[in-house]
Scaffold this motif. Sequence first.
Motif, PDB file in Angstrom:
ATOM      1  N   TYR A 100      16.211  24.659  29.527  1.00  0.00           N
ATOM      2  CA  TYR A 100      16.569  26.023  29.939  1.00  0.00           C
ATOM      3  C   TYR A 100      17.835  26.527  29.249  1.00  0.00           C
ATOM      4  CZ  TYR A 100      18.605  29.687  32.896  1.00  0.00           C
ATOM      5  OH  TYR A 100      19.203  30.844  33.339  1.00  0.00           O
ATOM      6  N   THR A 101      18.894  25.734  29.269  1.00  0.00           N
ATOM      7  CA  THR A 101      20.176  26.174  28.697  1.00  0.00           C
ATOM      8  C   THR A 101      20.047  26.478  27.212  1.00  0.00           C
ATOM      9  OG1 THR A 101      21.435  24.919  30.334  1.00  0.00           O
ATOM     10  CG2 THR A 101      22.595  25.560  28.321  1.00  0.00           C
ATOM     11  N   TYR A 120      -0.837  33.334  44.011  1.00  0.00           N
ATOM     12  CA  TYR A 120      -0.632  32.292  43.001  1.00  0.00           C
ATOM     13  C   TYR A 120      -0.447  32.886  41.605  1.00  0.00           C
ATOM     14  CZ  TYR A 120      -1.373  27.936  40.405  1.00  0.00           C
ATOM     15  OH  TYR A 120      -1.212  26.849  39.573  1.00  0.00           O
ATOM     16  N   ILE A 121      -1.304  33.807  41.204  1.00  0.00           N
ATOM     17  CA  ILE A 121      -1.211  34.316  39.829  1.00  0.00           C
ATOM     18  C   ILE A 121      -0.017  35.246  39.651  1.00  0.00           C
ATOM     19  CG2 ILE A 121      -3.672  33.995  39.400  1.00  0.00           C
ATOM     20  CD1 ILE A 121      -4.077  37.001  39.686  1.00  0.00           C
ATOM     21  N   TYR A 122       0.356  35.985  40.691  1.00  0.00           N
ATOM     22  CA  TYR A 122       1.557  36.820  40.593  1.00  0.00           C
ATOM     23  C   TYR A 122       2.790  35.935  40.393  1.00  0.00           C
ATOM     24  CZ  TYR A 122       0.566  41.779  41.368  1.00  0.00           C
ATOM     25  OH  TYR A 122       0.206  43.090  41.198  1.00  0.00           O
ATOM     26  N   LYS A 123       2.847  34.825  41.127  1.00  0.00           N
ATOM     27  CA  LYS A 123       4.012  33.944  41.053  1.00  0.00           C
ATOM     28  C   LYS A 123       4.087  33.236  39.714  1.00  0.00           C
ATOM     29  CE  LYS A 123       7.569  31.631  42.587  1.00  0.00           C
ATOM     30  NZ  LYS A 123       8.871  32.322  42.799  1.00  0.00           N
ATOM     31  N   HIS A 124       2.955  32.693  39.256  1.00  0.00           N
ATOM     32  CA  HIS A 124       2.976  31.868  38.055  1.00  0.00           C
ATOM     33  C   HIS A 124       2.911  32.663  36.759  1.00  0.00           C
ATOM     34  CE1 HIS A 124       2.140  28.798  41.091  1.00  0.00           C
ATOM     35  NE2 HIS A 124       2.558  27.911  40.211  1.00  0.00           N
ATOM     36  N   ASP A 175       7.226  31.668  31.683  1.00  0.00           N
ATOM     37  CA  ASP A 175       6.641  30.374  31.368  1.00  0.00           C
ATOM     38  C   ASP A 175       7.690  29.294  31.089  1.00  0.00           C
ATOM     39  OD1 ASP A 175       7.457  31.600  29.042  1.00  0.00           O
ATOM     40  OD2 ASP A 175       5.648  31.164  27.899  1.00  0.00           O
ATOM     41  N   ILE A 176       8.957  29.555  31.466  1.00  0.00           N
ATOM     42  CA  ILE A 176      10.018  28.552  31.353  1.00  0.00           C
ATOM     43  C   ILE A 176      10.697  28.424  32.710  1.00  0.00           C
ATOM     44  CG2 ILE A 176      12.232  27.925  30.306  1.00  0.00           C
ATOM     45  CD1 ILE A 176      10.030  27.685  28.326  1.00  0.00           C
ATOM     46  N   ASP A 177      10.610  27.258  33.298  1.00  0.00           N
ATOM     47  CA  ASP A 177      11.227  27.024  34.597  1.00  0.00           C
ATOM     48  C   ASP A 177      12.747  26.910  34.431  1.00  0.00           C
ATOM     49  OD1 ASP A 177      12.132  25.810  37.091  1.00  0.00           O
ATOM     50  OD2 ASP A 177      10.015  25.376  37.461  1.00  0.00           O
TER      51      ASP A 177
END
Length: 337
Positions: free
Chosen positions: A173-174, A67-71, A165-167
């Motif tokens: 995003y753009t 979880y922490i590696y991914k997020h 920290d930006i999906d």
Amino acid sequence: MNSCRKIIISIMAAMMFLTFSPIASFKTEAASIGESIVTYGEKFMGVPYVFGGTTPNGFDCSGFVQYIYKHAAGISLPRTTDEQYNVGTSVAKSDLQPGDLVFYANTYRKGISHVGVYAGGNMVLNATSSKGIDLVSLNHPYWGPKYAGAKRVSDEAQTPDWFTDIDKSSSTYTAIKTLSDQEVITGFEDYTFRPNEKVTRGQAAAIINRVLNIEPKVMSHFTDVPKSNRFAYDIAAMREAGIITGFADKTFRPEAEMTRNEMALIIKRSFDLNMSQTAAASVSYSDIDASHWAFEGIVAMAMIDKTGIFAGDKFYGTHHATRETFTVAIYNAMNAK
């Protein structure tokens, strides 16, 4: 002869420095990813241990690490301890760095059976059955003898291709990617953008001037902005252009955080945005009216918004402008037709 030898040695040393400096720099960047993983993981201290748990409602050891590696870093790890033990490169105990995976054997079953993340200072951040997420010493009387090795996820995997920290599916995003690519507003060394961080008046001046490239004629004007101030050039440019002015006491207050109302006004001034009567009629924020000092800027920003970030029945103008909203506002203004 000795002098020639010294010259040769000096040249060789310089060549070695030039050769290895980029590698050292890259390791520093990689290490910062590990540190960001640890920092993020420490937010869950005390979260209870749940066998099979993979969320902040409860973690088991491998679920927590995954979880922490991914997020925190955008790195995908396998689900189970056994599978995680098969990724990365083995690391000697004496060479551990923050973020390295630390494995233990023969805990609740034989073989590799537990995993945590090295946090530095001889401590391992992991999900324990007794205290939940906790920091445990490598020399702990129970865990120490069960230490089975460590793995470092490859440097390539530790370098995210986007801010952690930006999906990429975000509506902003753009805007963020465009201005980041153009180096108008960049991220941080830990691969974060920090979208909710506040924007100061000094930062706002610098960001806008990276787009407008205004060259000031007079550098020194405000009593609290000496020429040595990192934003002095841009602040002077904004003052002369009439985009961001100072206060009656001849200060600029470069460290003061900017409100959304102020943001709307300076974006309007920067890009000559005009408010149409049709737009004014269609924007119905309940917390402002036509007499508001930033009304035209607020309406103009809402009119050209391409992301939906300024949608809603309130503008919240007295709230502080964040890096995300400021970036979107500039992006919208740059692309307004």
